[in-house]
Write a protein that holds these residues in place. Structure first.
Motif, PDB file in Angstrom:
ATOM      1  N   LEU A 195      51.114  46.195   9.659  1.00 28.99           N
ATOM      2  CA  LEU A 195      49.137  46.710   8.397  1.00 28.99           C
ATOM      3  C   LEU A 195      48.762  46.814   9.597  1.00 28.99           C
ATOM      4  CD1 LEU A 195      48.216  46.748   6.070  1.00 28.99           C
ATOM      5  CD2 LEU A 195      47.616  44.195   5.489  1.00 28.99           C
ATOM      6  N   ALA A 196      48.149  46.650  10.673  1.00 31.19           N
ATOM      7  CA  ALA A 196      47.103  46.751  11.452  1.00 31.19           C
ATOM      8  C   ALA A 196      47.630  48.132  11.457  1.00 31.19           C
ATOM      9  CB  ALA A 196      46.973  46.173  13.388  1.00 31.19           C
ATOM     10  N   GLY A 197      48.560  48.848  12.064  1.00 29.96           N
ATOM     11  CA  GLY A 197      49.161  49.696  12.274  1.00 29.96           C
ATOM     12  C   GLY A 197      49.201  50.844  11.508  1.00 29.96           C
ATOM     13  N   ALA A 198      49.431  50.714   9.995  1.00 30.54           N
ATOM     14  CA  ALA A 198      48.760  51.382   9.181  1.00 30.54           C
ATOM     15  C   ALA A 198      47.323  51.469   9.561  1.00 30.54           C
ATOM     16  CB  ALA A 198      49.632  50.853   8.223  1.00 30.54           C
ATOM     17  N   ARG A 199      46.563  50.939   8.923  1.00 31.88           N
ATOM     18  CA  ARG A 199      45.171  51.113   8.286  1.00 31.88           C
ATOM     19  C   ARG A 199      45.174  52.043  10.257  1.00 31.88           C
ATOM     20  NH1 ARG A 199      42.357  45.907   8.852  1.00 31.88           N
ATOM     21  NH2 ARG A 199      40.173  47.630   7.436  1.00 31.88           N
ATOM     22  N   LEU A 200      45.113  51.751  11.556  1.00 30.82           N
ATOM     23  CA  LEU A 200      44.299  52.709  11.973  1.00 30.82           C
ATOM     24  C   LEU A 200      45.411  54.115  12.498  1.00 30.82           C
ATOM     25  CD1 LEU A 200      44.949  50.605  15.266  1.00 30.82           C
ATOM     26  CD2 LEU A 200      42.762  51.128  14.886  1.00 30.82           C
ATOM     27  N   ALA A 201      46.063  53.890  12.169  1.00 27.29           N
ATOM     28  CA  ALA A 201      47.193  55.646  11.446  1.00 27.29           C
ATOM     29  C   ALA A 201      46.300  56.829  10.519  1.00 27.29           C
ATOM     30  CB  ALA A 201      48.651  55.467  11.376  1.00 27.29           C
ATOM     31  N   VAL A 202      45.894  55.950   9.504  1.00 30.88           N
ATOM     32  CA  VAL A 202      45.157  56.479   8.849  1.00 30.88           C
ATOM     33  C   VAL A 202      43.983  56.628   8.860  1.00 30.88           C
ATOM     34  CG1 VAL A 202      46.914  55.384   6.648  1.00 30.88           C
ATOM     35  CG2 VAL A 202      44.220  54.547   7.171  1.00 30.88           C
ATOM     36  N   ARG A 203      43.784  56.414   9.624  1.00 30.21           N
ATOM     37  CA  ARG A 203      41.886  57.250  10.111  1.00 30.21           C
ATOM     38  C   ARG A 203      41.991  57.759  11.437  1.00 30.21           C
ATOM     39  NH1 ARG A 203      41.310  51.683   8.237  1.00 30.21           N
ATOM     40  NH2 ARG A 203      39.201  51.332   7.374  1.00 30.21           N
ATOM     41  N   GLY A 204      43.510  57.733  11.798  1.00 27.35           N
ATOM     42  CA  GLY A 204      44.198  59.654  13.040  1.00 27.35           C
ATOM     43  C   GLY A 204      43.374  58.817  14.132  1.00 27.35           C
ATOM     44  N   ILE A 205      43.391  57.051  14.242  1.00 23.84           N
ATOM     45  CA  ILE A 205      43.187  56.621  15.273  1.00 23.84           C
ATOM     46  C   ILE A 205      44.408  56.133  16.479  1.00 23.84           C
ATOM     47  CG2 ILE A 205      41.935  54.847  16.835  1.00 23.84           C
ATOM     48  CD1 ILE A 205      40.305  54.493  14.049  1.00 23.84           C
ATOM     49  N   PRO A 206      44.739  56.861  17.383  1.00 23.67           N
ATOM     50  CA  PRO A 206      45.562  56.494  18.465  1.00 23.67           C
ATOM     51  C   PRO A 206      45.742  55.171  18.294  1.00 23.67           C
ATOM     52  CG  PRO A 206      44.882  58.780  19.213  1.00 23.67           C
ATOM     53  CD  PRO A 206      43.978  58.245  18.614  1.00 23.67           C
ATOM     54  N   ALA A 207      46.956  54.835  18.265  1.00 30.28           N
ATOM     55  CA  ALA A 207      47.372  53.463  18.382  1.00 30.28           C
ATOM     56  C   ALA A 207      48.619  52.929  18.617  1.00 30.28           C
ATOM     57  CB  ALA A 207      47.649  52.468  17.320  1.00 30.28           C
ATOM     58  N   ASP A 208      48.903  51.941  19.662  1.00 23.70           N
ATOM     59  CA  ASP A 208      50.225  51.775  19.949  1.00 23.70           C
ATOM     60  C   ASP A 208      50.371  50.017  19.415  1.00 23.70           C
ATOM     61  OD1 ASP A 208      52.841  50.415  20.471  1.00 23.70           O
ATOM     62  OD2 ASP A 208      52.192  51.391  23.014  1.00 23.70           O
ATOM     63  N   VAL A 209      50.747  49.180  18.382  1.00 22.15           N
ATOM     64  CA  VAL A 209      51.044  47.499  17.964  1.00 22.15           C
ATOM     65  C   VAL A 209      52.056  47.798  17.878  1.00 22.15           C
ATOM     66  CG1 VAL A 209      49.541  46.568  16.551  1.00 22.15           C
ATOM     67  CG2 VAL A 209      48.461  48.597  16.800  1.00 22.15           C
ATOM     68  N   ARG A 210      52.007  46.310  18.570  1.00 22.00           N
ATOM     69  CA  ARG A 210      53.421  46.097  19.068  1.00 22.00           C
ATOM     70  C   ARG A 210      53.418  44.379  18.277  1.00 22.00           C
ATOM     71  NH1 ARG A 210      55.099  48.137  24.770  1.00 22.00           N
ATOM     72  NH2 ARG A 210      54.855  50.698  24.482  1.00 22.00           N
ATOM     73  N   THR A 211      54.546  43.947  18.427  1.00 26.95           N
ATOM     74  CA  THR A 211      54.793  42.123  17.131  1.00 26.95           C
ATOM     75  C   THR A 211      55.210  41.212  18.912  1.00 26.95           C
ATOM     76  OG1 THR A 211      55.795  43.305  15.181  1.00 26.95           O
ATOM     77  CG2 THR A 211      55.606  41.029  16.250  1.00 26.95           C
ATOM     78  N   GLY A 212      54.734  40.076  18.755  1.00 30.10           N
ATOM     79  CA  GLY A 212      54.744  38.771  19.653  1.00 30.10           C
ATOM     80  C   GLY A 212      53.847  38.374  19.780  1.00 30.10           C
TER      81      GLY A 212
END
Length: 636
Positions: free
Chosen positions: A216-233
Motif C-alpha cells: 500500500l505504501a508503494g502504491a500511495r507513493l507511485a500515484v503521486r509520482g514519487i520515485p520509491a523502492d519499498v521492500r518487505t521485512g
C-alpha cells in the motif's frame, strides 16, 4: 460478492445518508419499517446494503447510492477484517500500476486472467470493474487515497497512523539539497509521502514488516509520482538495504518491543554507540537509522519520552552525545505518536563525519504549544549553536548533559514555560467544552423500588450455553511480529492495541460484542469490543449470545466484580469471571442498564479530559503570570 449480499454497519449508513450515527439510531427507533439487522451483534449490527438503499430512497434521504460508497461496501464484504488490508493494498497496487484502465471494456474471463492476484473466480470481477471505474473517474491518486482512508477509518482502533501534521513537521527538518530519503519502518508511507515533496525531486526508500502495508505504501507513493523502492521485512533482523547511505532518514519505529532481536544481533556492527538494552528497542532503531545515513546525513526519529531518561539506556545516550550524533530533542504535543498516549519526543541527529570536531551544544525545544516554531529555531541553531534561541528552546552545553543520569528530557533544561500565542484562550475554550460535555453526559439513573436483584453467575450461564468464556494463553511470544495485539494494559487504559505478536496455537480473536477482562489488574476494567482484534496474554473473553444478553450490561457488572478485595501480593485484583454475579433481567431491561453504563463511561472520559484541561490551564496561567508572559486582565 453482489450488492444484494453486501452488508453495512450503522456508521456506513450514516455516511450514505450524510448524517451522524445518532440519526441512524433514531431512525431505528422511530420507523417500524427500518431494515432489521441481518447479522453482527446487538452492539454492532449489520444490515443488508440493498435493503438500506431501498429504505433511504423511499424516505427521500438518498437519491442515488454514491459509486465510492458502493465500491467500499463491496470491498468490505469481499474480505474479513484480518484480510482487508491485503485486499485494499492489492487494489491500490493495481490502480497505481495502471493495470485496471485497459480492462474496463474487457470480458469477465479476460479480466480474471489478467489479474490473477485479485481474482479467484468471476464473482470477483464486479469489484474490479467498480475499482477501475472509480480510478477512471477520480484519477489514480484520489482513488488510492479513498481506499486507504476508508481502511484506516474502518480499523481506527487497530491501525497506527502517524498524523499528517507530525509527518510534515519531521519532513520539514530534511534539508532542501537531500535527494534520497529512507524510512526503515514506513508503515503505509506517511513519512515518505511528506518527504517526497515535488514529484521527481526526491527518491524515497522504505522497508516495512507487513507485506500488505508495504504494498500500500508503494502504491500511495507511485500515484503521486514519487520515485520509491519499498521492500518487505523487519529492518533490524532482515535489513533489505544493507549498503544504503541516504541523505536523510525519517522513522517512527515501534515502541517498547522486547523481541526486536537482542540475542540475534548482539554483535551487529550497527551498534557503534553501544549494544541497545533488551528493553530499549528504540535505541536499536536510532542506531539503525544512523548506520543508513551518509556521513553528515540527517536522522529524525519519533521517540517515546521514557527513552530520554531510562537508566538502562544511559550508556548509549552518552555515546550519542559524546560522538556529536545527537543534535536536538523536541518535546511534541500529546497524541503525536500513534502508539503512545504520552507526549513523545523527536530526536534530531546527524551521522558524524570522520575528523570533524564534535558539537559543543545540544538544542532542547518545546513544541507542545506551537510545533511550527521549532523549524526556525533549528535553522538558527544550525547556523550558530552558541546563539540563544527565542521562544520555547535553549542550547545546552554537552558537559551539562553528561551527568549521572544523561537525561534528555527537554523540560528539564527549559528554565521556564513559554506561553504560546493564543495558548491560554485555546486551553480555556477546551476546558469550557469539556465542562459543557460533562453536563450533557450526566448519567441518568433513579432510585429503584424493586430491591435486590435475583442473581446468577457467569459460570452457570456458560454451562447453560447462554455465553462462552475463553482464556488467552498465560504466556505468549510478544514484542515482535506483524500481528497487533490488544493487551491487558490497553484494556485498562482504553487505548488502541499496542502489542505485537504472531499467529500461534491458542491465539484468541475477539469479535464485536465480546467483553474482554484482564485476569489481574489494579484498576477494574471490562471492555466491549467493537471490531475484530487479536488478544494478548492474561485476558478473559466473555462472549454472550446477543439474543439473551446486552454486552454493555454484562461489562458493567463485571467491572463491579473486578473491584473485589484481592489476595494478590502485588495489589492487583484477580477476577474469576465464572464466579462473577449477574442479575436475571430481560433483554430489554438489560439494554436500559447497558445504555446507562455506556453513558457513565463517556461521562468518566469527559471528566478526565476536563481535569486535564483544568490542570493545564492552571499551570499555563501561573507560569505566565510569574515569568512575564501574561498579566492580570485590565478589567479586574
Amino acid at each position: 460478492m453482489t450488492t444484494e449480499d453486501a452488508t453495512v454497519t450503522a456508521g456506513d449508513i450514516a455516511r450514505l445518508a450524510g448524517v451522524g450515527r445518532a440519526a441512524v439510531s433514531n431512525w431505528r427507533r422511530r420507523f417500524g419499517d427500518f431494515p432489521a439487522p441481518v447479522g453482527g451483534t446487538a452492539s454492532s449490527p449489520l444490515f443488508s446494503l440493498s435493503e438500506v438503499e431501498t429504505w433511504l430512497r423511499a424516505q427521500g434521504k438518498l437519491q442515488e447510492l454514491p459509486g465510492d460508497e458502493l465500491l467500499w461496501q463491496q470491498v468490505r464484504n469481499s474480505a474479513d477484517d484480518l484480510q482487508l488490508l491485503s485486499l485494499v493494498s492489492r487494489l491500490a497496487a493495481a490502480i497505481a500500476h495502471r493495470k485496471l484502465g485497459t480492462l474496463l471494456q474487457g470480458e469477465d474471463a479476460e479480466i480474471a486472467g489478467a489479474l490473477p492476484e485479485l481474482v479467484t473466480d468471476e464473482s470477483d470481477v464486479p469489484l474490479i470493474r467498480a475499482t477501475a471505474e472509480l480510478a477512471a473517474e477520480r484519477g489514480p491518486q484520489e482513488a488510492v487515497e479513498f481506499l486507504y482512508t476508508r481502511y484506516t477509518q474502518a480499523h481506527s482502533r487497530r491501525v497506527q497512523v502517524i498524523s499528517p501534521d507530525i509527518a510534515r513537521l519531521m519532513a520539514a527538518f530534511v534539508e532542501p539539497r537531500a535527494t534520497q530519503v529512507f524510512d526503515p519502518s514506513c508503515g503505509h508511507g506517511g513519512l515518505l509521502i511528506a518527504a517526497g515533496g515535488e514529484p521527481g525531486k526526491v527518491r524515497t526508500v522504505g522497508q516495512e514488516r507487513d507485506a500488505a502495508a508495504a504494498r500500500l505504501a508503494g502504491a500511495r507513493l507511485a500515484v503521486r509520482g514519487i520515485p520509491a523502492d519499498v521492500r518487505t521485512g523487519d529492518a533490524l533482523t532482515r535489513d533489505a538495504f544493507p549498503h544504503l547511505q541516504a541523505d536523510a532518514v525519517l522513522c517512527s519505529p515501534p515502541f517498547s518491543e522486547r523481541g526486536w532481536g537482542y540475542e540475534e544481533l548482539a554483535n551487529d556492527p550497527r551498534w557503534q554507540y553501544g549494544l541497545p538494552p533488551r528493553g530499549e528497542s528504540e535505541l536499536a532503531w536510532v542506531q539503525h537509522c544512523l548506520a543508513h545515513a551518509r556521513p553528515g546525513g540527517q536522522v529524525v526519529v519519533l521517540m517515546p519520552p521514557a527513552a530520554a531518561n531510562r537508566r538502562s539506556g544511559r550508556r548509549v545516550r552518552s555515546q550519542l552525545i559524546r560522538a556529536g550524533a545527537l543534535r536536538a530533542v523536541v518535546a511534541l504535543p500529546s497524541g503525536a505518536a500513534p502508539q503512545s498516549t504520552m507526549p513523545p519526543h523527536l530526536w534530531l541527529l546527524r551521522r558524524p563525519v570522520a575528523g570533524d570536531r564534535a558539537p559543543s551544544h545540544v538544542l532542547m525545544m518545546d513544541a507542545t504549544g506551537s510545533p511550527e516554531t521549532v523549524i526556525p529555531m533549528w535553522s538558527s541553531f544550525e547556523e550558530d549553536p552558541h546563539r540563544e534561541t527565542a521562544g520555547g528552546g535553549r542550547t545546552v552545553p554537552v558537559i551539562d548533559l553528561l551527568d549521572d543520569e544523561i537525561d534528555l528530557t527537554p523540560a528539564r533544561y527549559l528554565t521556564r514555560s513559554v506561553v504560546s500565542p493564543g495558548g491560554v484562550g485555546r486551553t480555556r475554550e477546551e476546558l469550557l467544552r469539556a465542562t459543557a460535555e460533562l453536563t450533557r453526559l450526566l448519567p441518568s439513573a433513579a432510585e429503584s423500588p424493586h430491591g435486590p436483584f435475583s442473581m446468577t453467575s457467569l459460570g452457570e450461564l456458560a454451562r447453560a450455553g447462554s455465553l462462552q468464556i475463553l482464556q488467552t494463553p498465560v504466556r505468549m511470544e510478544t514484542g515482535s511480529g506483524e500481528l497487533r495485539l490488544l493487551t491487558a494494559a490497553d484494556v485498562v487504559l482504553g487505548q488502541e492495541p499496542t502489542g505485537r505478536g504472531k499467529e500461534e496455537p491458542g491465539l484468541v480473536i475477539a469479535r464485536p460484542g465480546d467483553i474482554v477482562v484482564p485476569v489481574a489488574s489494579r484498576v477494574p476494567a471490562a471492555r466491549v469490543i467493537d471490531e475484530e482484534v487479536a488478544l494478548g496474554p492474561n485476558l478473559t473473553v466473555v462472549r454472550p449470545d446477543p439474543d439473551f444478553f446486552d454486552p454493555h450490561f454484562v461489562a458493567g457488572f463485571l467491572k463491579v466484580s473486578a473491584r473485589q478485595p484481592s489476595a494478590s501480593a502485588s495489589g492487583a485484583s484477580r477476577l474469576d469471571v465464572r464466579r462473577a454475579p449477574l442479575p436475571r433481567l430481560s433483554l430489554a431491561e438489560q439494554r436500559r442498564y447497558g445504555e446507562v453504563f455506556r453513558q457513565l463511561e463517556r461521562f468518566e472520559g469527559a471528566l478526565r479530559r476536563a481535569n486535564e484541561a483544568g490542570e493545564l490551564l492552571g499551570r499555563i496561567v501561573l507560569d505566565g503570570l510569574t515569568n512575564g508572559d501574561l498579566q492580570p486582565d485590565p478589567r479586574l
